[in-house]
Design a protein around this motif. Structure first.
Motif, PDB file in Angstrom:
ATOM      1  N   GLY A  85       0.815  -1.212   0.000  1.00 20.20           N
ATOM      2  CA  GLY A  85       0.000   0.000   0.000  1.00 20.20           C
ATOM      3  C   GLY A  85       0.846   1.258   0.000  1.00 20.20           C
ATOM      4  O   GLY A  85       0.591   2.199  -0.757  1.00 20.20           O
ATOM      5  N   ALA A  86       1.875   1.287   0.848  1.00 24.18           N
ATOM      6  CA  ALA A  86       2.749   2.455   0.921  1.00 24.18           C
ATOM      7  C   ALA A  86       3.536   2.637  -0.373  1.00 24.18           C
ATOM      8  O   ALA A  86       3.724   3.764  -0.857  1.00 24.18           O
ATOM      9  CB  ALA A  86       3.705   2.316   2.100  1.00 24.18           C
ATOM     10  N   THR A  87       4.005   1.530  -0.944  1.00 27.10           N
ATOM     11  CA  THR A  87       4.761   1.604  -2.199  1.00 27.10           C
ATOM     12  C   THR A  87       3.893   2.141  -3.326  1.00 27.10           C
ATOM     13  O   THR A  87       4.318   3.006  -4.100  1.00 27.10           O
ATOM     14  CB  THR A  87       5.292   0.209  -2.574  1.00 27.10           C
ATOM     15  N   ILE A  88       2.665   1.649  -3.425  1.00 23.37           N
ATOM     16  CA  ILE A  88       1.747   2.107  -4.478  1.00 23.37           C
ATOM     17  C   ILE A  88       1.361   3.562  -4.255  1.00 23.37           C
ATOM     18  O   ILE A  88       1.270   4.350  -5.213  1.00 23.37           O
ATOM     19  CB  ILE A  88       0.508   1.202  -4.517  1.00 23.37           C
ATOM     20  N   TRP A  89       1.136   3.947  -3.005  1.00 18.62           N
ATOM     21  CA  TRP A  89       0.764   5.325  -2.711  1.00 18.62           C
ATOM     22  C   TRP A  89       1.871   6.294  -3.113  1.00 18.62           C
ATOM     23  O   TRP A  89       1.604   7.347  -3.695  1.00 18.62           O
ATOM     24  CB  TRP A  89       0.443   5.468  -1.230  1.00 18.62           C
ATOM     25  N   ARG A  90       3.124   5.954  -2.809  1.00 19.48           N
ATOM     26  CA  ARG A  90       4.233   6.832  -3.194  1.00 19.48           C
ATOM     27  C   ARG A  90       4.299   6.983  -4.709  1.00 19.48           C
ATOM     28  O   ARG A  90       4.561   8.083  -5.220  1.00 19.48           O
ATOM     29  CB  ARG A  90       5.558   6.283  -2.654  1.00 19.48           C
TER      30      ARG A  90
END
Length: 375
Positions: A85-90
């Motif tokens: 989730g964090a990787t996609i959000w960035r």
């Protein structure tokens, strides 16, 4: 662009990005008149070729994008994604913020051009829902007209990165034995095959990542196959996983875009990691600079070309040589606008995102621990 001594430079990557960006600008100049229509008698073969085939340069971006995604997300073909989730959000923030700035420029350019000419390339004033769909990178999926040429690619790039992130996370979560590093390449190769044999043959899928994953995945496989630390037999197997299914798919239904993607992937396999012999030469300085601003040029060239088209339509005669001069002006103005956008929009937003990322030490430490577990 300043290059620090000792920094590894992937010269071929920069050359491909710089050249593909120029082809995309020229393709849109040839495709969206009216300057190209008036200048065609001077260079009919060139304009017709750019109109019909210039868009294939997108395959370069797709393959290079996969190559660099593998380098960033899974350099050793291990499933190292702990927080998808964090990787996609960035990734979303990195793409969406400059994209929306470019969309606002396109809206302003359309308003200006509307007063000077009537043409199909001018978008109607956007609705709130249309703007919202663009901000979410879902305009094509939701059926809204794009406000700028190339907007579809930004959305697809995000989808492909998100899909890759989820594949790597899933491989790590459900694969079992961690050190069986062949699991990730095999999974990617299977997805490439599904894309080439099914999704890419159905135009109804061309607003979704699976349609383009064949090209993107070839770039990922090229990165892993080109690893100099990999055993020759493993590299040969990865290369076979890249080439053979693609050749079979092309034999089943030839698509020039897939043929180009395969050629680019093979070139990256052979030369993609080679350092520049002299990265400080003037020629390479220009290539590196054009590569650095390539995304910004991609984002802003359409509104620039639209305004120049409108100005030459309204204020300049329809003589072929004058309209051809206008095309050259639009091309150079696109590069200048891309350089300005890179300096004043893309770079500051990138630094802001980097600062936010570095302010999360706990997440970083978990990611590092996860990465070390695979070494």
């Amino acid at each position: 662009m300043t290059v620090k001594k000792g920094t590894t430079q992937f010269g071929l990557i920069n050359l491909l990005k710089a050249g593909a960006a120029q082809l995309i600008v020229l393709h849109h100049l040839a495709f969206y008149g009216p300057m190209a229509d008036q200048a065609r008698p001077l260079m009919p073969a060139l304009i017709d070729w750019l109109d019909a085939y210039g868009r294939i340069a997108v395959q370069v971006f797709l393959v290079v994008g996969g190559f660099l995604a593998a380098k960033s997300l899974s350099p050793q073909a291990h499933p190292t994604i702990a927080h998808p989730g964090a990787t996609i959000w960035r990734r979303y923030i990195r793409l969406a913020l400059p994209f929306m700035a470019a969309i606002l420029l396109a809206i302003g350019a359309s308003a200006l051009a509307r007063g000077w000419m009537t043409h199909d390339s001018i978008s109607a004033p956007p609705t709130f829902s249309q703007l919202s769909a663009h901000f979410l990178l879902m305009h094509d999926v939701l059926g809204y007209e794009a406000l700028s040429a190339g907007a579809w690619y930004v959305a697809i790039d995000f989808q492909l990165y998100a899909l890759t992130t989820l594949l790597l996370w899933g491989a790590g979560r459900f694969a079992g034995a961690r050190r069986q590093s062949w699991r990730v390449p095999v999974l990617v190769a299977l997805c490439v095959g599904m894309s080439l044999f099914y999704f890419n043959r159905d135009a109804a899928w061309d607003v979704w990542a699976p349609y383009f994953f064949g090209s993107y995945g070839l770039g990922m496989l090229a990165w892993w196959a080109s690893d100099p630390a990999r055993k020759p037999g493993e590299a040969a197997l990865l290369l076979a996983m890249t080439v053979l299914p693609t050749l079979i798919a092309l034999n089943l239904e030839f698509r020039s875009r897939i043929a180009v993607a395969l050629v680019v992937a093979c070139v990256l396999f052979l030369f993609g990691r080679i350092k520049l012999a002299d990265y400080r030469s003037q020629a390479w300085t220009l290539v590196n600079r054009l590569a650095a601003i390539s995304f910004s040029v991609f984002l802003v060239h359409f509104p620039v070309c639209l305004v120049v088209n409108a100005a030459f339509s309204r204020f300049v005669s329809e003589q072929a040589h004058e309209q051809a001069f206008g095309m050259a002006i639009a091309w150079l103005a696109s590069l200048a606008a891309g350089a300005a956008f890179y300096r004043w929009v893309e770079m500051p937003l990138g630094r802001m995102l980097t600062g936010l990322t570095l302010s999360q030490p706990a997440m970083q430490s978990r990611e590092v621990a996860k990465l070390r577990a695979y070494r």
